[in-house]
Design an enzyme around this catalytic site. Structure first.
Site, PDB file in Angstrom:
ATOM      1  N   ASP A 192       0.964  -1.076   0.077  1.00  0.00           N
ATOM      2  CA  ASP A 192      -0.069  -0.149   0.023  1.00  0.00           C
ATOM      3  C   ASP A 192       1.163   1.181   0.068  1.00  0.00           C
ATOM      4  O   ASP A 192       2.061   1.162   0.315  1.00  0.00           O
ATOM      5  CB  ASP A 192      -0.880  -0.003   1.380  1.00  0.00           C
ATOM      6  N   ASP A 202      -0.059   4.852   0.928  1.00  0.00           N
ATOM      7  CA  ASP A 202      -0.133   6.062   2.209  1.00  0.00           C
ATOM      8  C   ASP A 202      -0.062   5.277   3.625  1.00  0.00           C
ATOM      9  O   ASP A 202      -0.745   4.198   3.662  1.00  0.00           O
ATOM     10  CB  ASP A 202      -1.529   6.607   1.954  1.00  0.00           C
TER      11      ASP A 202
HETATM   12 MG   LIG Z   1      -2.477   3.161   3.678  1.00  0.00          MG
END
Ligand SMILES: [Mg+2]
Length: 311
Positions: free
Chosen positions: A92, A94
């Protein structure tokens, strides 16, 4: 017969105390149908316990919660060759590859922080699903000039501690790396370049040329194509494994959000990185240390092996 399960204890302090290691050993010895075949020191703060047992991974994980401290992560997994032989690691973006949430950086840039925070709040209360909240947030960005926005945000991205080394080490092993982001392509592609990843997927921001500003490119306030949500991340991980001709057992998803859980569910393994309690609970494993390089302990590498890989 070789050990079926490996338990890894990773401490958050520079070293695991002898007392704590003793507690873990005593606890494991006290469990029904569990035999410790061997203990391997990965690092001063990470230790493997190889177990012969017919207990399931999830049972052991539940039981070990009673000895886990706030200062440690206990990871339980099958002792298979795929623990170490990683073919594909998907991240992922962020709050995983980078410390920040890009939408918050853009909101600050566009001076719509309060409005974005309000939408985030409603999404957290389940009043909006991910697609709706994304659409509303992107709608607030309508009219922003893309060139300066992209440059300014890229400069602000702060890579999480340990990420460059982890990526470098994994690549040296021949592992493929990908970022799947619920954020936006300019930034996911930027991280792909910076970290030399193999693949990036994120939401595509639609743009248009503003005739009132000599045709300068601006955001049109919506996204194009499929939204990268949890289901999309899971499907993309499986597609990548197929494309790279890798057994799905050799894949890992690393993320901090609820929308990373579906991909963790279909991957060979999953790591919740400094995630919300709900995500930690549902993920195959959790890691709450300072450096994502510690993922190598989960993959069964000693400090010496990590150093050799990075040399
Ligand atoms: Mg995230």
């Amino acid at each position: 017969m070789s050990a079926q399960i490996v338990v890894t204890v990773i401490g958050h302090d520079p070293a695991l105390s002898e007392e704590f290691k003793g507690e873990i050993t005593t606890f494991l010895r006290g469990l029904e149908d569990v035999k410790i075949d061997s203990e391997v020191e990965l690092s001063a703060r990470a230790q493997d316990y190889f177990l012969s047992t017919s207990q399931s991974v999830s049972n052991l994980r539940q039981m070990l919660k009673t000895v886990e401290s706030d200062n440690s992560d206990i990871i339980v997994q099958e002792n298979s060759k795929f623990r170490k032989e990683k073919g594909l690691v998907v991240f992922d973006m962020d709050s995983t590859l980078i410390y920040q949430e890009v939408i918050e950086l853009i909101a600050a840039y566009a001076q719509v922080e309060e409005k974005v925070a309000e939408i985030t709040e409603r999404a957290m209360n389940n009043e909006l699903d991910f697609k709706q909240s994304l659409a509303e947030r992107v709608g607030l960005l309508k009219g922003i000039k893309t060139a300066t926005l992209y440059d300014e945000i890229k400069q602000k991205l702060r890579v999480t501690q340990g990420v460059p080394e982890l990526c470098r080490g994994l690549k040296k092993m021949g592992c493929k790396l990908a970022v799947l982001s619920g954020g936006f392509t300019p930034f996911a592609n930027h991280m792909k370049d910076v970290l030399e990843l193999d693949f990036a997927r994120a939401n595509v921001l639609a743009t248009e040329n503003d005739p009132s500003q000599n045709g300068v490119e601006i955001l049109s306030g919506h996204t194009i194509g499929d939204v990268v949500d949890g289901e999309c991340k899971a499907q993309t991980l499986l597609e990548l494994a197929r494309e790279y001709k890798l057994p799905v057992e050799s894949t890992v998803m690393v993320g901090d959000g609820g929308n990373d859980l579906p991909a963790m569910g279909v991957a060979g393994f999953g790591i919740a990185w400094n995630a919300k309690p709900r995500v930690q609970e549902a993920a195959p494993s959790k890691l709450n240390t300072q450096s994502l390089l510690d993922a190598f302990y989960i993959f069964g590498f000693t400090d010496a092996e990590i150093a050799a890989l990075l040399a």
